[in-house]
Scaffold this motif. Structure first.
Motif, PDB file in Angstrom:
ATOM      1  N   UNK A 192      15.946  37.315  47.826  1.00  0.00           N
ATOM      2  CA  UNK A 192      16.834  36.389  47.121  1.00  0.00           C
ATOM      3  C   UNK A 192      17.423  37.050  45.876  1.00  0.00           C
ATOM      4  N   UNK A 193      16.611  37.830  45.156  1.00  0.00           N
ATOM      5  CA  UNK A 193      17.126  38.495  43.956  1.00  0.00           C
ATOM      6  C   UNK A 193      18.120  39.588  44.343  1.00  0.00           C
ATOM      7  N   UNK A 200      22.449  45.783  48.832  1.00  0.00           N
ATOM      8  CA  UNK A 200      22.241  45.810  50.283  1.00  0.00           C
ATOM      9  C   UNK A 200      20.747  45.781  50.638  1.00  0.00           C
ATOM     10  N   UNK A 201      20.419  45.124  51.748  1.00  0.00           N
ATOM     11  CA  UNK A 201      19.026  44.996  52.160  1.00  0.00           C
ATOM     12  C   UNK A 201      18.345  46.340  52.348  1.00  0.00           C
ATOM     13  N   UNK A 202      19.087  47.331  52.859  1.00  0.00           N
ATOM     14  CA  UNK A 202      18.471  48.620  53.187  1.00  0.00           C
ATOM     15  C   UNK A 202      18.576  49.650  52.052  1.00  0.00           C
ATOM     16  N   UNK A 203      19.119  49.265  50.893  1.00  0.00           N
ATOM     17  CA  UNK A 203      19.271  50.214  49.784  1.00  0.00           C
ATOM     18  C   UNK A 203      17.926  50.461  49.111  1.00  0.00           C
ATOM     19  N   UNK A 275      10.583  37.774  41.238  1.00  0.00           N
ATOM     20  CA  UNK A 275      11.525  38.087  42.322  1.00  0.00           C
ATOM     21  C   UNK A 275      12.231  39.412  42.052  1.00  0.00           C
ATOM     22  N   UNK A 276      12.535  39.676  40.795  1.00  0.00           N
ATOM     23  CA  UNK A 276      13.186  40.940  40.445  1.00  0.00           C
ATOM     24  C   UNK A 276      12.281  42.123  40.770  1.00  0.00           C
ATOM     25  N   UNK A 277      11.003  42.012  40.450  1.00  0.00           N
ATOM     26  CA  UNK A 277      10.050  43.068  40.796  1.00  0.00           C
ATOM     27  C   UNK A 277      10.041  43.310  42.315  1.00  0.00           C
TER      28      UNK A 277
END
Length: 431
Positions: A192-193, A200-203, A275-277
């Motif tokens: 979510x963060x 991107x999800x895979x970054x 969430x950021x972590x």
């Protein structure tokens, strides 16, 4: 037990000491104890009514010397009334000056033991005040003297315990780190963060959490991560926090041509911080001034290996080659970037991450609170005879109170004089 905690920084201020005090306070309440937190007023989003109810705010000067900190003004009568009604069993000071001095006086007047947590190596923060060089000696001597006026001292790490004992602290010292909510960090929604920050999800995301300030060695960290980003065009650097070092940080990334991959998320707390972590893959930390690697333990709880410099507070958490990479304090930015590259390899990263999560369980908030409460009990038992004497002989108590005031005044006057005039005196004497 009734516990009064006195601190110069507290929520909504964002910082290590504020978070430490609030963490312990919350755990004590969960365990059935009563807590009163005495702290200055701070700007920011007000706390929930239940959380603020256990706080007694004292008037303060906001943004002292252009910083984010508040300096408390003389205490109002309302504080004395609330302390009288609270009837604390123990006083816990979290700073060696301002409200720390007040804590000593209250402990003496109320005839209760006082414990001090040596959160900070204060000499690393003298750049926030005038006459910084002269203040360094004061910043070492004042906490040492204060610790020896207390009944017990808590050190957040073994490194700090060794340092303060070497400096002359003779009061009993107990090592108790600030605990973390391991389960909450492990279960946070990092995806979510990432969506919020358009990652991107895979970054691959290198992350950092903390105040953006000179004492955090940000110039070195920025140079190191920028070098790594130039080697991995798909990677990002996510920074959570804010402060006076923000502009220098962005300038370094601009100089390396990777500004577009620097993500500044600003200050975050609570659920959003967790969430950021979890949105990160590797945690980068270059500070050499920590008393406890709290953010390092939080990163590990979130499932991240850590790349850091070998420094106090950090070496107790990061085990080189096991849950991350711990580089020598003399390492170059290129060395640090190379360690980040090693963590970028999926197989290596996953192996280190599993060990990191196992390490984080040693720093649970429940265990830290339990150990602190045990230390409180030890101090109450150790001081029982002295407190009984005070109760039976008010004259002795008065003499000791006068002695405390003289000790505070004379020792600090001597410390300031030595710091300000010491070099001139040496030159005059030919030393």
């Amino acid at each position: 037990m009734k516990i009064c905690m006195m601190t110069n920084t507290y929520l909504p201020h964002v910082g290590g000491v504020a978070r430490s005090v609030s963490t312990f306070a919350e755990e004590y309440v969960k365990m059935g104890h009563e807590v009163l937190v005495v702290a200055p007023e701070f700007d920011g989003k007000p706390l929930a009514a239940k959380a603020e109810a256990m706080v007694e705010r004292v008037p303060s000067l906001r943004h002292f010397n252009g910083s984010e900190f508040s300096v408390r003004l003389p205490l109002a009568a309302a504080l004395s009334q609330r302390l009288d009604a609270f009837q604390a069993d123990i006083i816990h000071a979290h700073h060696p000056f301002l409200l720390g001095d007040t804590a000593l006086r209250i402990a003496m007047n109320k005839n209760v033991p006082i414990v001090f947590t040596h959160h900070t190596r204060y000499e690393n923060y003298t750049h926030y005040v005038p006459f910084a060089e002269a203040m360094k000696e004061i910043a070492v001597q004042v906490p040492t003297h204060f610790a020896n006026l207390c009944d017990g001292v808590i050190a957040p790490s073994e490194s700090i315990a060794r340092v303060i004992k070497k400096r002359g602290v003779t009061t009993p010292v107990k090592v108790i780190p600030t605990g973390i909510d391991v389960a909450a960090f492990a279960s946070a929604d990092g995806a979510r963060f990432r969506q919020r920050m358009k990652v991107p999800e895979d970054a691959l995301v290198i992350g950092h959490v903390g105040r953006l300030a000179p004492e955090k060695n940000l110039e070195f960290l920025a140079e190191s991560v920028a070098l790594f980003l130039k080697q991995d065009p798909a990677a990002r650097f996510l920074v959570v926090g804010d402060g006076p070092g923000r502009e220098a940080l962005t300038a370094t990334f601009a100089a390396h041509g990777v500004s577009d991959r620097l993500l500044l998320a600003g200050k975050r707390t609570g659920k959003t911080l967790r969430e950021a972590y979890r949105a990160m893959n590797v945690f980068a930390f270059a500070s050499k001034s920590e008393t406890q690697g709290m953010v390092v333990a939080e990163a590990m709880a979130a499932g991240m290996p850590v790349v850091a410099l070998n420094a106090s507070g950090v070496r107790e958490v990061v085990k080189d080659g096991e849950n991350g990479f711990l580089l020598p304090a003399s390492a170059s930015a290129a060395d640090f970037a190379a360690a980040l590259e090693r963590c970028a390899v999926p197989a290596t990263r996953h192996k280190l991450a599993a060990a990191a999560q196992a390490t984080s369980k040693l720093f649970s908030r429940e265990e830290s609170a339990r150990r602190a409460l045990e230390f409180y009990d030890e101090m109450r038992k150790a001081t029982r005879a002295r407190r009984l004497l005070h109760h039976l002989n008010p004259w002795t108590a008065l003499v000791q109170r006068l002695g405390l005031e003289w000790d505070l005044l004379s020792t600090r006057t001597q410390t300031v004089a030595a710091a300000v005039f010491g070099d001139d005196e040496k030159k005059a004497s030919g030393a």
